[in-house]
Design an enzyme around this catalytic site. Structure first.
Site, mmCIF file in Angstrom:
data_model
loop_
_atom_site.group_PDB
_atom_site.id
_atom_site.type_symbol
_atom_site.label_atom_id
_atom_site.label_comp_id
_atom_site.label_asym_id
_atom_site.label_seq_id
_atom_site.Cartn_x
_atom_site.Cartn_y
_atom_site.Cartn_z
ATOM 1 N NE ARG A 145 -0.668 -28.042 0.653
ATOM 2 C CZ ARG A 145 -0.747 -27.681 -0.311
ATOM 3 N NH1 ARG A 145 -2.330 -28.035 -1.240
ATOM 4 N NH2 ARG A 145 -0.077 -27.074 -1.085
ATOM 5 C CG ASP A 191 -2.305 0.593 0.864
ATOM 6 O OD1 ASP A 191 -2.124 1.726 0.347
ATOM 7 O OD2 ASP A 191 -3.170 0.049 1.348
HETATM 8 O O1 C5P Z 1 1.184 -27.073 2.141
HETATM 9 P P1 C5P Z 1 2.483 -26.370 1.690
HETATM 10 O O2 C5P Z 1 3.761 -26.849 2.323
HETATM 11 O O3 C5P Z 1 2.259 -26.496 0.151
HETATM 12 O O4 C5P Z 1 2.228 -24.784 2.115
HETATM 13 C C1 C5P Z 1 3.217 -23.892 1.781
HETATM 14 C C2 C5P Z 1 2.845 -22.502 2.258
HETATM 15 O O5 C5P Z 1 3.580 -21.533 1.787
HETATM 16 C C3 C5P Z 1 1.353 -22.094 2.137
HETATM 17 O O6 C5P Z 1 0.966 -21.397 3.348
HETATM 18 C C4 C5P Z 1 1.266 -21.172 1.128
HETATM 19 O O7 C5P Z 1 0.697 -20.205 1.146
HETATM 20 C C5 C5P Z 1 2.908 -20.631 1.290
HETATM 21 N N1 C5P Z 1 3.334 -20.336 -0.030
HETATM 22 C C6 C5P Z 1 3.578 -21.157 -1.046
HETATM 23 N N2 C5P Z 1 4.328 -20.498 -2.277
HETATM 24 C C7 C5P Z 1 4.740 -19.376 -2.362
HETATM 25 C C8 C5P Z 1 4.630 -18.433 -1.503
HETATM 26 C C9 C5P Z 1 3.940 -19.012 -0.251
HETATM 27 O O8 C5P Z 1 3.396 -22.230 -1.380
HETATM 28 N N3 C5P Z 1 5.263 -19.002 -3.412
#
Ligand code: C5P
Length: 239
Positions: free
Chosen positions: A218, A67
């Protein structure tokens, strides 16, 4: 730094009960917990207090501010007041915005006698590909060059590092030096499901490639035995 402290667990849930349950179960196996827009928009600042009370010492507030400088400064001040360990802003908000965030957070932390939050920048979202960057956003440079350019801008504005895909670690470290922090999501152990992540790397390779912190959701939260999954990742990254 202990291997476990390199792991930031993403609390991608929408209720306080689920978040507190994850923190209670995993606080000894990871270094920090990430609170993103879903959880924060659902519950507000009280979720920060709730996860702290459940034993989370370090919180990464993934609010991705973008912002005008004055507004971002106010939000950064408020985040510092909540006592978060790490927060982030979009580098594409410009250097005046990033410097305003850094100054406001540091000033507020100083007034409260607490450590200033680590502030990192999002460069180019990994959901943006080369096609979108050029044709929707009208940025006529290679995606990799834009990532490096914005990382440099963040460093010059006094930020501590960037969020980057594991495939961008080397480019960021080459541009900004080894001390500039890289926090990488998109990390999957070889034994975990890929889910919707596409350009993934294993935790071992990401850390060996220079990642200072890895964000994992996850691969741990959806495992049958979450603590066992976390311990396998700690072992993989050298714990
Ligand atoms: O479950 P997982 O390991 O895929 O989650 C990854 C986390 O990182 C989530 O909170 C997701 O929003 C975040 N994230 C991502 N890729 C990005 C930036 C953030 O997966 N480029």
């Amino acid at each position: 730094m202990a291997a476990k402290d390199k792991i930031i667990l993403a609390l991608d849930v929408s209720s306080e009960r689920e978040a507190v349950e994850l923190v209670t179960e995993l606080k000894d196996c990871v270094g920090a917990f990430k609170i993103g827009l879903e959880l924060f928009t659902s519950l507000g600042p009280r979720i920060i207090e709730a996860v702290k009370n459940a034993g989370a010492e370090r919180i990464f507030f993934d609010g991705k501010f973008h912002d005008i400088p004055n507004t971002v400064a106010g939000a950064a001040r408020a985040a510092a007041r909540m006592g978060v360990w790490m927060m982030n802003v979009h580098a594409s908000g410009g250097s005046a915005m990033m410097a305003a965030a850094r100054d406001a957070a540091a000033d507020e932390a100083d007034k409260l006698g607490i450590p200033a939050p680590v502030i990192i920048a999002v460069t180019v979202l990994t959901s943006i590909n080369a096609e979108t960057l050029q044709h929707e956003l009208s940025v006529p440079v290679l995606l990799q060059n834009q990532v490096s350019h914005l990382a440099q801008l963040a460093q010059n504005a006094g930020l501590d590092g960037v969020v980057a895909s594991p495939h961008e670690i080397a480019a960021v470290k080459d541009t900004c030096g080894p001390e500039f922090m890289v926090v990488t999501p998109g990390v999957r152990p070889a034994w975990a499901a890929t889910n919707d992540q596409k350009r993934i790397m294993t935790p071992g390779d990401a850390v060996a490639g220079g990642a200072d912190y890895i964000v994992i959701g996850r691969a741990i939260t959806a495992a049958d035995d979450r603590r066992l999954a976390a311990e396998a990742i700690i072992a993989e990254i050298g714990g």
